[in-house]
Design an enzyme around this catalytic site. Structure first.
Site, PDB file in Angstrom:
ATOM      1  N   ASN A  27     -13.006  44.538  61.976  1.00  0.00           N
ATOM      2  CA  ASN A  27     -11.898  44.796  62.896  1.00  0.00           C
ATOM      3  C   ASN A  27     -10.536  44.713  62.223  1.00  0.00           C
ATOM      4  O   ASN A  27      -9.589  45.352  62.666  1.00  0.00           O
ATOM      5  CB  ASN A  27     -11.962  43.829  64.091  1.00  0.00           C
ATOM      6  CG  ASN A  27     -13.109  44.162  65.032  1.00  0.00           C
ATOM      7  OD1 ASN A  27     -13.765  45.192  64.879  1.00  0.00           O
ATOM      8  ND2 ASN A  27     -13.374  43.285  65.985  1.00  0.00           N
ATOM      9  N   ARG A  96     -12.862  53.044  68.241  1.00  0.00           N
ATOM     10  CA  ARG A  96     -11.661  52.870  69.053  1.00  0.00           C
ATOM     11  C   ARG A  96     -10.388  52.929  68.208  1.00  0.00           C
ATOM     12  O   ARG A  96      -9.316  52.581  68.672  1.00  0.00           O
ATOM     13  CB  ARG A  96     -11.741  51.529  69.807  1.00  0.00           C
ATOM     14  CG  ARG A  96     -13.001  51.453  70.654  1.00  0.00           C
ATOM     15  CD  ARG A  96     -13.000  50.319  71.609  1.00  0.00           C
ATOM     16  NE  ARG A  96     -11.823  50.245  72.453  1.00  0.00           N
ATOM     17  CZ  ARG A  96     -11.589  51.016  73.503  1.00  0.00           C
ATOM     18  NH1 ARG A  96     -12.439  51.964  73.844  1.00  0.00           N
ATOM     19  NH2 ARG A  96     -10.492  50.860  74.204  1.00  0.00           N
ATOM     20  N   ASP A 120     -17.993  50.682  71.774  1.00  0.00           N
ATOM     21  CA  ASP A 120     -19.150  50.155  72.492  1.00  0.00           C
ATOM     22  C   ASP A 120     -19.035  50.337  74.002  1.00  0.00           C
ATOM     23  O   ASP A 120     -17.968  50.155  74.574  1.00  0.00           O
ATOM     24  CB  ASP A 120     -19.289  48.662  72.192  1.00  0.00           C
ATOM     25  CG  ASP A 120     -19.624  48.434  70.729  1.00  0.00           C
ATOM     26  OD1 ASP A 120     -20.474  49.183  70.219  1.00  0.00           O
ATOM     27  OD2 ASP A 120     -19.047  47.533  70.121  1.00  0.00           O
ATOM     28  N   ASP A 314     -17.031  38.373  71.407  1.00  0.00           N
ATOM     29  CA  ASP A 314     -18.083  38.938  70.542  1.00  0.00           C
ATOM     30  C   ASP A 314     -19.081  37.879  70.063  1.00  0.00           C
ATOM     31  O   ASP A 314     -20.018  38.219  69.343  1.00  0.00           O
ATOM     32  CB  ASP A 314     -17.459  39.592  69.298  1.00  0.00           C
ATOM     33  CG  ASP A 314     -16.559  40.762  69.638  1.00  0.00           C
ATOM     34  OD1 ASP A 314     -15.737  40.624  70.558  1.00  0.00           O
ATOM     35  OD2 ASP A 314     -16.664  41.806  68.981  1.00  0.00           O
ATOM     36  N   VAL A 336     -13.325  38.228  79.317  1.00  0.00           N
ATOM     37  CA  VAL A 336     -12.527  39.259  78.624  1.00  0.00           C
ATOM     38  C   VAL A 336     -12.957  40.658  79.057  1.00  0.00           C
ATOM     39  O   VAL A 336     -12.130  41.508  79.380  1.00  0.00           O
ATOM     40  CB  VAL A 336     -12.628  39.093  77.096  1.00  0.00           C
ATOM     41  CG1 VAL A 336     -11.846  40.197  76.376  1.00  0.00           C
ATOM     42  CG2 VAL A 336     -12.100  37.723  76.673  1.00  0.00           C
TER      43      VAL A 336
HETATM   44  C1  UD1 Z   1     -10.946  44.226  70.024  1.00  0.00           C
HETATM   45  C2  UD1 Z   1     -12.168  44.145  69.123  1.00  0.00           C
HETATM   46  C3  UD1 Z   1     -13.394  43.720  69.912  1.00  0.00           C
HETATM   47  C4  UD1 Z   1     -13.111  42.431  70.673  1.00  0.00           C
HETATM   48  C5  UD1 Z   1     -11.829  42.550  71.494  1.00  0.00           C
HETATM   49  C6  UD1 Z   1     -11.432  41.239  72.158  1.00  0.00           C
HETATM   50  C7  UD1 Z   1     -11.665  45.890  67.507  1.00  0.00           C
HETATM   51  C8  UD1 Z   1     -12.015  47.229  66.953  1.00  0.00           C
HETATM   52  N1  UD1 Z   1     -12.398  45.478  68.549  1.00  0.00           N
HETATM   53  O1  UD1 Z   1     -11.190  45.258  70.973  1.00  0.00           O
HETATM   54  O2  UD1 Z   1     -14.465  43.511  68.998  1.00  0.00           O
HETATM   55  O3  UD1 Z   1     -14.175  42.163  71.545  1.00  0.00           O
HETATM   56  O4  UD1 Z   1     -10.737  42.978  70.660  1.00  0.00           O
HETATM   57  O5  UD1 Z   1     -11.294  40.231  71.198  1.00  0.00           O
HETATM   58  O6  UD1 Z   1     -10.782  45.208  67.014  1.00  0.00           O
HETATM   59  N2  UD1 Z   1      -7.367  46.278  78.225  1.00  0.00           N
HETATM   60  C9  UD1 Z   1      -6.788  47.016  79.234  1.00  0.00           C
HETATM   61  N3  UD1 Z   1      -5.954  48.040  78.879  1.00  0.00           N
HETATM   62  C10 UD1 Z   1      -5.681  48.347  77.575  1.00  0.00           C
HETATM   63  C11 UD1 Z   1      -6.281  47.575  76.547  1.00  0.00           C
HETATM   64  C12 UD1 Z   1      -7.126  46.552  76.911  1.00  0.00           C
HETATM   65  O7  UD1 Z   1      -7.023  46.758  80.429  1.00  0.00           O
HETATM   66  O8  UD1 Z   1      -4.907  49.289  77.322  1.00  0.00           O
HETATM   67  C13 UD1 Z   1      -8.308  45.180  78.576  1.00  0.00           C
HETATM   68  C14 UD1 Z   1      -9.748  45.507  78.157  1.00  0.00           C
HETATM   69  O9  UD1 Z   1     -10.399  46.315  79.079  1.00  0.00           O
HETATM   70  C15 UD1 Z   1     -10.338  44.138  78.028  1.00  0.00           C
HETATM   71  C16 UD1 Z   1      -9.168  43.294  77.523  1.00  0.00           C
HETATM   72  O10 UD1 Z   1      -7.976  44.022  77.831  1.00  0.00           O
HETATM   73  O11 UD1 Z   1     -10.730  43.677  79.296  1.00  0.00           O
HETATM   74  C17 UD1 Z   1      -9.199  42.984  76.047  1.00  0.00           C
HETATM   75  O12 UD1 Z   1      -9.339  44.184  75.312  1.00  0.00           O
HETATM   76  P1  UD1 Z   1      -8.711  44.352  73.854  1.00  0.00           P
HETATM   77  O13 UD1 Z   1      -8.265  43.015  73.370  1.00  0.00           O
HETATM   78  O14 UD1 Z   1      -7.715  45.446  73.894  1.00  0.00           O
HETATM   79  O15 UD1 Z   1      -9.963  44.822  73.012  1.00  0.00           O
HETATM   80  P2  UD1 Z   1      -9.990  45.858  71.826  1.00  0.00           P
HETATM   81  O16 UD1 Z   1      -8.742  45.783  71.023  1.00  0.00           O
HETATM   82  O17 UD1 Z   1     -10.456  47.192  72.313  1.00  0.00           O
END
Ligand code: UD1
Length: 441
Positions: A27, A96, A120, A314, A336
């Site tokens: 990541n 992503r 995922d 995770d 989360v």
């Molecule tokens: C990253 C990690 C993933 C990890 C997650 C949380 C990478 C490639 N992946 O995913 O392995 O599980 O952080 O530690 O780094 N959300 C919204 N709107 C947005 C963005 C996020 O509602 O625009 C929500 C998501 O649906 C989720 C939460 O915020 O419920 C956290 O997501 P986020 O921290 O953004 O995860 P990723 O960056 O996609």
């Protein structure tokens, strides 16, 4: 992701033990590769894992205009003299990362088009925080049939407050803000070690960033240009937890070489509460069951996943397998992602005693309270698992399935191996060196 018919055949019940070298963080590496797009000078990244995720991100950067060479010591050299292509829509649905290229493309080319995202299938996974933040910084964003298209002559710093500390959205704003005009302030920012690693890289490139972790506040003062950098990717804390639990679930002790204990603090606290031995020594981080003889005597535990410094989302999947061996009822409260417990039905099929519900534990309601998301699991043990044929649908759940198969009695056949290859470099080979009977067919 490359489609593959490859499967893992696992004969379970063998104790895994020994030392394993933890690779660089998947990541963090992919974000660092995107960050190199912010400069026309050469960048060298050290400790980049040879995972499929890095390969997909490499393709993205090359499409945009990067020249990339890998050394055989996990070093990756990247230079992007100019942005050759601002539209990367055909690299869609595989991970992503493309959304993170929005900022660098906009600040260097004034135009960007990225596909709807893959990654995922663990819930809705919207990108509204990214898009709203970039729009506040001056990007004009249009939703097209398969993509988002944005233009901006330049980006302007602004105040952004996230409703939830999103890792990806925090990184998006960092990557956009460093070359924006003026100051960007992020409130309720994610402060994960991977975010900190990206901040360290950007600062070394000449960015002006301060991070008050206790306040979840990041301030970025835009600069005119960034320079090349030599930057080291942090060790992968997800891989560390996966190997640690693979050892524990099979009754063995694992030494994680090159892991960073500070990044694993909340995991260490949980397994210690169960009675597990965790020690730092000259070889690495040693993680062992309380005893190697007789039935394992470990206590049940309750965890709630949370943004860093909480227990990472995770980690609950591998841990769930080990919780089937603990005495009593353990609780996993996933706060989360709303839909990240689907894999538990396969563990139940293998003999685990699991119930899943949409009701938060009464003393700790989360933002999913009162909604119909099955985000709370109760796992009662100890039970023994039996081998089964399983289809992997996401990377961390897939890891749980593999650990379950390694600890189960009998044979398991696991398909959907591409999900594992996206995040773990040569996982099967490394498990074999620890004593696992796992073959790729
Ligand atoms: C990253 C990690 C993933 C990890 C997650 C949380 C990478 C490639 N992946 O995913 O392995 O599980 O952080 O530690 O780094 N959300 C919204 N709107 C947005 C963005 C996020 O509602 O625009 C929500 C998501 O649906 C989720 C939460 O915020 O419920 C956290 O997501 P986020 O921290 O953004 O995860 P990723 O960056 O996609």
């Amino acid at each position: 992701m490359h489609e593959t018919a490859e499967r893992f055949v696992v004969h379970g019940g063998r104790m895994l033990s020994g030392g394993v070298q933890i690779r660089g963080s998947k990541n963090a590496a992919s974000k660092a590769m995107v960050a190199t797009l912010l400069t026309d000078e050469p960048c060298i990244l050290e400790n980049v894992p040879f995972s499929e995720e890095a390969a997909i991100t490499r393709e993205l950067c090359e499409r945009i205009g990067s020249s990339i060479t890998y050394g055989d010591d996990h070093t990756c050299s990247i230079v992007t003299p100019r942005i050759r292509e601002h539209s990367v829509i055909e690299l869609s649905r595989r991970n992503r990362i493309p959304i993170l290229a929005f900022g660098p493309l906009l600040v260097r080319a004034g135009e960007a088009e990225v596909p709807f995202l893959g990654g995922d299938p663990i819930g809705h996974r919207p990108i509204d925080f990214h898009l709203e933040a970039l729009a506040r910084m001056g990007a004009v964003i249009e939703r097209r049939e398969r993509s988002y298209y944005a233009t901006a002559p330049y980006l302007t710093g602004t105040d952004i407050a996230f409703p939830f500390p999103s890792v990806g959205a925090t990184e998006s704003v960092l990557l956009a803000g460093v070359l924006a005009r003026g100051r960007t302030r992020i409130e309720n920012a994610a402060i994960e070690p991977e975010v900190q690693n990206l901040i360290a890289m950007l600062i070394a490139m000449g960015a002006l960033i301060t991070c008050e972790s206790d306040e979840r506040r990041i301030e970025i003062e835009g600069v005119r240009q960034l320079r090349g950098v030599r930057h080291r990717i942090i060790p992968d804390r997800n891989e560390a937890v996966s190997f640690a639990v693979a050892g524990l679930a099979t009754g063995g002790a694992i030494t994680l070489r090159g892991a960073e204990p500070a990044h694993l603090a909340s995991f260490i606290a949980v397994v210690r509460a169960m009675g597990i031995i965790v020690e730092e020594n000259d070889h690495g981080l040693y993680i062992a069951p309380p005893s190697f003889v007789g039935p394992m005597d470990v206590s049940s535990v309750s965890i709630a996943t949370a943004p860093h410094p909480g227990f990472m989302t995770d980690w609950q999947q591998p841990l769930a397998v080990f919780l089937t061996r603990a005495k009593g009822t353990s609780i996993i409260h996933e706060t989360v992602y709303e839909d990240r417990l689907g894999y538990l039905k396969d563990l139940a099929r293998m003999g685990a005693d699991i119930s899943v519900s949409d009701e938060c534990p009464s003393d700790s309601p989360c933002r999913f309270s009162g909604r119909t998301f099955n985000h709370v699991a109760r796992i009662t043990g100890p039970v023994s698992l039996n081998g089964a044929d399983i289809e992997i649908t996401d990377i961390r759940a897939g890891m749980a399935h593999i650990i379950a198969a390694l600890s189960a009695t009998g044979k398991s056949v696991i398909s959907g191996v591409a999900h594992i290859d996206r995040g773990y470099e040569t996982l099967d080979e490394r498990l074999r060196t620890l004593g696992a009977d796992i073959t790729r067919v």
